[in-house]
Write an enzyme that holds these catalytic residues in place. Structure first.
Site, mmCIF file in Angstrom:
data_model
loop_
_atom_site.group_PDB
_atom_site.id
_atom_site.type_symbol
_atom_site.label_atom_id
_atom_site.label_comp_id
_atom_site.label_asym_id
_atom_site.label_seq_id
_atom_site.Cartn_x
_atom_site.Cartn_y
_atom_site.Cartn_z
ATOM 1 N N ASP A 243 -13.195 11.524 53.008
ATOM 2 C CA ASP A 243 -14.495 11.282 52.375
ATOM 3 C C ASP A 243 -14.596 9.780 52.165
ATOM 4 O O ASP A 243 -13.917 9.215 51.294
ATOM 5 C CB ASP A 243 -14.559 12.042 51.048
ATOM 6 C CG ASP A 243 -15.909 11.901 50.357
ATOM 7 O OD1 ASP A 243 -16.657 10.958 50.689
ATOM 8 O OD2 ASP A 243 -16.199 12.723 49.469
ATOM 9 N N HIS A 244 -15.440 9.126 52.969
ATOM 10 C CA HIS A 244 -15.486 7.663 52.956
ATOM 11 C C HIS A 244 -16.089 7.104 51.677
ATOM 12 O O HIS A 244 -16.058 5.877 51.454
ATOM 13 C CB HIS A 244 -16.265 7.152 54.176
ATOM 14 C CG HIS A 244 -15.615 5.986 54.856
ATOM 15 N ND1 HIS A 244 -14.936 5.010 54.170
ATOM 16 C CD2 HIS A 244 -15.516 5.640 56.174
ATOM 17 C CE1 HIS A 244 -14.462 4.104 55.010
ATOM 18 N NE2 HIS A 244 -14.793 4.474 56.234
ATOM 19 N N ARG A 245 -16.655 7.954 50.822
ATOM 20 C CA ARG A 245 -17.130 7.481 49.532
ATOM 21 C C ARG A 245 -15.966 7.139 48.614
ATOM 22 O O ARG A 245 -16.101 6.313 47.700
ATOM 23 C CB ARG A 245 -18.009 8.540 48.861
ATOM 24 C CG ARG A 245 -19.267 8.898 49.614
ATOM 25 C CD ARG A 245 -19.980 10.073 48.962
ATOM 26 N NE ARG A 245 -19.143 11.273 48.934
ATOM 27 C CZ ARG A 245 -19.516 12.427 48.388
ATOM 28 N NH1 ARG A 245 -20.709 12.524 47.811
ATOM 29 N NH2 ARG A 245 -18.708 13.468 48.414
ATOM 30 N N PRO B 6 -19.801 11.742 53.698
ATOM 31 C CA PRO B 6 -19.704 10.887 54.892
ATOM 32 C C PRO B 6 -18.284 10.956 55.452
ATOM 33 O O PRO B 6 -17.368 10.333 54.927
ATOM 34 C CB PRO B 6 -20.042 9.493 54.349
ATOM 35 C CG PRO B 6 -19.664 9.542 52.905
ATOM 36 C CD PRO B 6 -19.860 10.958 52.444
#
Length: 537
Positions: A508-510, A332
């Site tokens: 990487d929004h994780r 994401p």
């Protein structure tokens, strides 16, 4: 007879794509002579011959993927019985063939059980169910051509030969083209070796549903050979087995999956014969995307009109595409944009550039940026990470190994500068210049493009300000640099022209939050606006 298997081309290399063959069957080769050019990920590698001899057979076509350990080429060494027999076969056989009223072409092409044919011709023979050893070769030296195989297939069909008896195309009502192709194979008692089966329904699991395709699957060369013979996509076969943490498929799974495909084809054939055009509508209403050409169907061919051209989608371009697709599919992305006034950076380079030239180094802005990025990563380590999804852990890298994305004539490659913290500016500049030059000339080693922890891409060198760069997985961030040029800036209430640098940080929004991204960029801006701050580190 020497069977040359694709050697280990580097740590972690599981397969390579044949870009070019430099030899053909019948060619004499010497030890260390380049046989082929093979591409692994983004590096092209010359594959040399380990022995002297004569090329007997090429086991892969240009554009075909070959696994490490699979036979790439067969070479007859000096002293091999087959080599010595082949040298006198044609002369010895020709008189006998003439006396018997036979054809010397057949003897030339199939002497000692050997057939002279290219891999594409052999594949065509397998797909059409033709025994290539029984085909009279009309090419030079008795070589079997595609026309020979097609003629043999037509003759077999007219004579009622066993094999494929029908091909049915089911066309959707909207005119988008065929949505299913079915090959029906004779049900005789001969054992099916897979050579007469050409499956057109791919990625279908045992329950008839679309299977998710993996990026990589472990399997033995023998299993992969069976998969190729049955025209099965090994990366789409459902499996619960693993080896070293990677999905593993055995021969039994391949054959079971192939049988499921054939059953699906039979169902399609029955639907076509009994339901006609309504079958497509019924499948669509039922959510069967495989039959109806929906989201899970095979990609449709693109028609080419006059004046357009085609080129193969392979090599570096396909490797880039697969990596980018994987990144967008798995990660994401979120992108943080900002701009920094870099008067101090411009002044620092102008002062140091003459000194660098005296030492034979071309000092660009890139080593400054890379050095500033490493300093910022030291204060914000969450951006110098990788996400281990298998073990559900975030890996924090101690070293700052910065990848420098480089545009080349053969695609985008990312050389990696290791241990940026431990190198001075001139050493860093020289190393980057060398890596970039060798990347563009395709003289870079695969190992020199591995182990990166963070990537910098300078799209501003070509033009543009902001972008949304795609993360180079398994890294968790990438920094895009826009064009450095003067732009209007408000200083002490007045609008003045100042050199500015646009920044685009994709995360990487994780793993990384937006606040982390903003803090990292603020720190980076401080270093870029005044690089002398690096002296304090």
């Amino acid at each position: 007879m020497f069977e040359f298997k694709l050697p280990d081309l580097g740590e972690g290399v599981a397969e390579g794509e044949v870009l070019t063959w430099h030899v053909s069957p019948g060619d004499a080769v010497t030890e260390d002579q380049v046989l082929a050019e093979v591409e692994t990920d983004k590096a092209a590698v010359d594959v040399p011959s380990p022995v002297d001899g004569v090329v007997q057979e090429l086991h892969a076509e240009v554009g075909e993927m070959v696994r490490t350990g699979e036979v790439l080429i067969t070479i007859a060494e000096e002293g091999d019985a087959e080599t010595s027999e082949a040298s006198g076969t044609e002369d010895a056989t020709a008189p006998e063939a003439a006396e018997a009223g036979g054809s010397t072409k057949t003897d030339a092409s199939a002497a000692d059980g050997r057939v002279f044919a290219s891999p594409s011709v052999r594949r065509l023979a397998r797909e059409t169910g033709v025994d290539i050893a029984a085909v009279d070769g009309s090419g030079p030296g008795g070589r079997v051509t595609e026309a020979d195989v097609e003629a043999a297939a037509d003759a077999a069909g007219e004579a009622g030969d066993d094999g494929p008896t029908s091909v049915v195309s089911k066309v959707s009502d909207d005119g988008d083209g065929p949505t299913a192709v079915v090959s029906r194979v004779d049900d005789g008692d001969d054992e099916d070796d897979g050579t007469a089966v050409k499956s057109a329904v791919r990625s279908v699991s045992e329950d008839g549903q679309q299977a998710e395709r993996r990026d990589q699957t472990l399997a033995t060369p023998a299993t992969r050979k069976v998969a190729r013979e049955l025209d099965v996509d090994i990366d789409a076969i459902p499996t619960d087995q693993t080896r070293d943490g990677q999905p593993y498929v055995d021969e039994a799974a391949v054959r079971t999956y192939a049988e499921a495909q054939q059953a699906a084809q039979a169902a399609d054939a029955e639907a076509v014969s009994t339901g006609g055009g309504a079958a497509s509508e019924t499948a669509a209403e039922a959510g069967d995307t495989t039959a109806a050409g929906g989201a899970g169907a095979e990609p449709r061919a693109v028609e080419t009109s006059e004046g357009e051209r085609r080129e193969p989608y392979r090599g570096v371009r396909r490797a880039i595409g697969e990596q980018m697709a994987r990144s967008r599919r798995e990660v994401p992305h979120a992108t943080h944009h900002d701009r920094v006034v870099v008067s101090g950076l411009v002044e620092a380079r102008e002062r140091l550039e003459p000194l660098a030239e005296e030492r034979g180094v071309d000092l660009t802005y890139t080593p400054f940026v890379v050095k500033c990025v490493a300093a910022a990563l030291d204060q914000h380590p969450v951006l110098n990470t990788a996400l281990d999804t298998e073990n559900e852990e975030i890996v924090y890298h101690e070293a700052h190994n910065i990848g420098v994305a480089t545009a080349t004539d053969h695609g985008l490659v990312v050389p990696v500068v290791d241990d940026v913290d431990g190198k001075g500016l001139l050493e860093l500049a020289g190393e980057i210049n060398d890596l970039v030059a060798r990347a563009r000339s395709r003289d870079i080693e695969r190992a020199e493009m591995q182990g990166g922890t963070f990537t910098v891409t300078n799209f501003g060198a070509i033009g543009g300000e902001y972008a949304s760069p795609i993360i180079n997985v398994p890294e968790t961030a990438i920094l895009g640099i826009g064009a450095l040029k003067e732009r209007p800036v408000v200083t002490d209430g007045e609008v003045v022209a100042q050199p500015t640098l646009p920044l685009s940080l994709a995360i990487d929004h994780r793993v990384i939050d937006g606040a982390d991204a903003a803090r990292f960029v603020n720190t980076l801006k401080a270093y870029l606006s005044d690089p002398t701050r690096l002296l304090l580190e």
